[in-house]
Design a protein around this motif. Sequence first.
Motif, mmCIF file in Angstrom:
data_model
loop_
_atom_site.group_PDB
_atom_site.id
_atom_site.type_symbol
_atom_site.label_atom_id
_atom_site.label_comp_id
_atom_site.label_asym_id
_atom_site.label_seq_id
_atom_site.Cartn_x
_atom_site.Cartn_y
_atom_site.Cartn_z
ATOM 1 N N LEU A 164 0.888 -1.017 -0.027
ATOM 2 C CA LEU A 164 -0.046 0.059 0.119
ATOM 3 C C LEU A 164 0.833 1.200 0.022
ATOM 4 O O LEU A 164 0.563 2.126 -0.711
ATOM 5 N N LEU A 165 1.844 1.282 0.931
ATOM 6 C CA LEU A 165 2.799 2.454 0.766
ATOM 7 C C LEU A 165 3.510 2.558 -0.641
ATOM 8 O O LEU A 165 3.638 3.795 -1.025
ATOM 9 N N ASP A 166 3.876 1.492 -1.068
ATOM 10 C CA ASP A 166 4.546 1.595 -2.528
ATOM 11 C C ASP A 166 3.485 2.284 -3.507
ATOM 12 O O ASP A 166 3.893 3.120 -4.325
ATOM 13 N N PHE A 167 2.461 1.710 -3.304
ATOM 14 C CA PHE A 167 1.303 2.412 -4.283
ATOM 15 C C PHE A 167 1.090 3.778 -3.824
ATOM 16 O O PHE A 167 0.896 4.458 -4.933
ATOM 17 N N SER A 168 0.922 3.880 -2.682
ATOM 18 C CA SER A 168 0.632 5.476 -2.397
ATOM 19 C C SER A 168 1.871 6.600 -2.867
ATOM 20 O O SER A 168 1.639 7.653 -3.237
ATOM 21 N N LYS A 169 3.012 6.095 -2.844
ATOM 22 C CA LYS A 169 4.133 6.827 -3.554
ATOM 23 C C LYS A 169 3.922 7.082 -4.947
ATOM 24 O O LYS A 169 4.075 7.955 -5.551
ATOM 25 N N LYS A 170 3.469 6.174 -5.653
ATOM 26 C CA LYS A 170 3.235 6.087 -7.131
ATOM 27 C C LYS A 170 2.201 6.879 -7.418
ATOM 28 O O LYS A 170 1.994 7.724 -8.354
ATOM 29 N N LEU A 171 1.150 6.519 -6.550
ATOM 30 C CA LEU A 171 -0.296 7.731 -6.567
ATOM 31 C C LEU A 171 0.065 9.030 -6.417
ATOM 32 O O LEU A 171 -0.573 9.832 -6.995
ATOM 33 N N ASN A 172 0.962 9.343 -5.392
ATOM 34 C CA ASN A 172 1.404 10.671 -5.258
ATOM 35 C C ASN A 172 1.925 10.961 -6.361
ATOM 36 O O ASN A 172 1.764 12.414 -6.573
ATOM 37 N N GLU A 173 2.904 10.506 -7.232
ATOM 38 C CA GLU A 173 3.482 11.022 -8.303
ATOM 39 C C GLU A 173 2.422 11.432 -9.480
ATOM 40 O O GLU A 173 2.532 12.112 -10.039
ATOM 41 N N THR A 174 1.357 10.499 -9.491
ATOM 42 C CA THR A 174 0.277 10.411 -10.618
ATOM 43 C C THR A 174 -0.179 11.885 -10.202
ATOM 44 O O THR A 174 -0.580 12.598 -11.126
ATOM 45 N N LEU A 175 -0.704 11.999 -9.035
ATOM 46 C CA LEU A 175 -1.579 13.007 -8.649
ATOM 47 C C LEU A 175 -0.967 14.215 -8.630
ATOM 48 O O LEU A 175 -1.337 15.480 -9.083
ATOM 49 N N HIS A 176 0.513 14.153 -8.418
ATOM 50 C CA HIS A 176 1.212 15.653 -8.459
ATOM 51 C C HIS A 176 1.460 15.889 -9.886
ATOM 52 O O HIS A 176 1.182 16.910 -10.310
ATOM 53 N N GLY A 177 1.701 14.908 -10.926
ATOM 54 C CA GLY A 177 1.584 15.115 -12.231
ATOM 55 C C GLY A 177 0.442 15.748 -12.682
ATOM 56 O O GLY A 177 0.563 16.521 -13.988
ATOM 57 N N HIS A 178 -0.547 15.442 -12.219
ATOM 58 C CA HIS A 178 -2.169 16.130 -12.559
ATOM 59 C C HIS A 178 -2.378 17.456 -11.650
ATOM 60 O O HIS A 178 -3.495 18.103 -11.863
ATOM 61 N N LYS A 179 -1.325 17.755 -10.740
ATOM 62 C CA LYS A 179 -1.569 19.132 -10.249
ATOM 63 C C LYS A 179 -2.502 19.212 -9.337
ATOM 64 O O LYS A 179 -3.296 20.359 -9.107
ATOM 65 N N ILE A 180 -2.682 18.235 -8.783
ATOM 66 C CA ILE A 180 -3.838 17.862 -7.437
ATOM 67 C C ILE A 180 -3.047 18.407 -6.279
ATOM 68 O O ILE A 180 -2.005 17.496 -5.830
ATOM 69 N N LEU A 181 -3.538 19.355 -5.535
ATOM 70 C CA LEU A 181 -2.973 19.645 -4.417
ATOM 71 C C LEU A 181 -2.763 18.620 -3.354
ATOM 72 O O LEU A 181 -3.561 17.693 -3.031
ATOM 73 N N GLU A 182 -1.638 18.534 -2.541
ATOM 74 C CA GLU A 182 -1.449 17.693 -1.398
ATOM 75 C C GLU A 182 -2.374 17.597 -0.505
ATOM 76 O O GLU A 182 -2.973 16.567 -0.198
ATOM 77 N N SER A 183 -3.098 18.572 -0.053
ATOM 78 C CA SER A 183 -4.263 18.638 0.980
ATOM 79 C C SER A 183 -5.412 18.051 0.255
ATOM 80 O O SER A 183 -6.343 17.847 1.079
ATOM 81 N N GLN A 184 -5.428 18.027 -1.101
ATOM 82 C CA GLN A 184 -6.768 17.523 -1.659
ATOM 83 C C GLN A 184 -6.601 16.071 -1.943
ATOM 84 O O GLN A 184 -8.024 15.552 -2.352
ATOM 85 N N ARG A 185 -5.600 15.497 -1.718
ATOM 86 C CA ARG A 185 -5.335 13.997 -2.522
ATOM 87 C C ARG A 185 -6.038 13.192 -1.685
ATOM 88 O O ARG A 185 -6.673 12.291 -2.064
ATOM 89 N N SER A 186 -6.105 13.100 -0.234
ATOM 90 C CA SER A 186 -6.764 12.402 0.626
ATOM 91 C C SER A 186 -8.175 12.493 0.546
ATOM 92 O O SER A 186 -8.842 11.592 0.523
ATOM 93 N N LEU A 187 -8.489 13.614 0.315
ATOM 94 C CA LEU A 187 -10.210 13.846 0.153
ATOM 95 C C LEU A 187 -10.641 13.279 -1.119
ATOM 96 O O LEU A 187 -11.825 12.517 -1.140
#
Length: 461
Positions: A164-187
């Motif tokens: 899950l942590l490995d996936f979260s890192k990849k997901l983070n990079e994906t969401l960062h690439g789509h310019k979704i704010l860190e504070s909005q990602r868990s929402l």
Amino acid sequence: MANERKTETFVRDHFRPSTGLITLEEQKSDIPRIEKLLKTASKRGTGIGRPEFIITYNENSDFLTVVECKADVSKHESKTKDRFSEFAVDGVLLYSSYLSKEFDVLAIAVSGEQERQAKVSHFLQLKNERNAVPIFGEHLLSTNDYLQGYLKSPEKLRQDYNSLLDFSKKLNETLHGHKILESQRSLLISCILIALEHSPFKVAYKQYTDPAELSNYLVNTVVDSLKKAKVQTATLKNLDIQFGFIRTDTSLSTKLDVLKNLITDIDDNINGFMKNHRYYDVLGQLYVEFLRYANSDKGLGIVLTPPHITELFSDLAQVNKDSIVYDNCTGTGGYLISAMSKMVKDAKGDQAAIESIKTSQLVGVEYQSHIFALACSNMYIHQDGKTNILNGDCFDRGVMAAIQDRKPTTGFLNPPYKADRKKDIEELRFVLNNLECLAPRGTCIAIVPMQSALAQKGRIY
């Protein structure tokens, strides 16, 4: 003379009634991957390995059971575990060491000619791990007990959590690439997880071709689901506002398949984890990971409590099915989720008691609106259909009166630490606030900085 065929017969008879759940094979397998792994696994050092039984689960292709039998109980296990052809444990662990290169393996060693007098040992060796750990007990169990025990084992939790942590890192990079704010990602993730609880959405979202329509459908599904769960109107409005960015975000609402692919990935990786590991604060852990990725968690005074601490608090307070638990610094709800797990377990299947626990015995207050939305989502995802978390200031007299009406018996908190010594509230004030809301003879357990616990001067409360 001892007869190994007798051992094989009662083992075969034990597993045969479960043929709808499993496939039971002897000596060899029709699955090419298994045969390839056993090609050099002979107990004599050369040739093909031939275990007595190979059991695969029809609905879980990553997990298998291998069984080795011996008729004589004195041949159950050697001291060195390297006499593979002579002893049951030694032999089955050899097979497991080969099969675990591609599977999670339950290795079972059975010795003795009669099931009632047989000696049984179990070992779990997860994929790509060197060691097999003892698990279960000394008797054969049902195939469903084996499957559920494997899925809920600490070893499987650790493996799945690391994935899950490995996936979260990849997901983070994906969401960062789509310019979704860190504070909005868990929402965003919480919104998707709630929607996936709704069966029609799980089927229909794949058919959408217009990103704007899908983003609206996602948020509307969540709001409707929470409304049907009788979530309070004020809470609904807050959640609608917090999730509102999904309707207008450029990547989510205008780019083809971005949101659809995110939903699929989250269903496969996060929803799958939550189905196997109930009462785990996944959203809280992801929130921490996302903030850590942005290096902004401590700057906000946010340090969410890890699961082993929230579970420890429930144990220390001895919460049970009759407890009413309050957290005045709720965060994402980790303390309440751990308490819910222990309380539901204590209810021992009493559905009326479980309903009461989830609808009226878990109470919280969270000041920050976006974290409040995560807490509400978390409680809903864990089947708390009517959340009792308030969005407000725990020091507000009206909020305190509402909590006192609930008569909480147990208080937990990990108060925000003082990032600004001059402006921020003292940690001990949060502890006193929690105590003031508890019923007489209530129990409060809190985490406070050592400087607060050991202070010899300062304000006297």
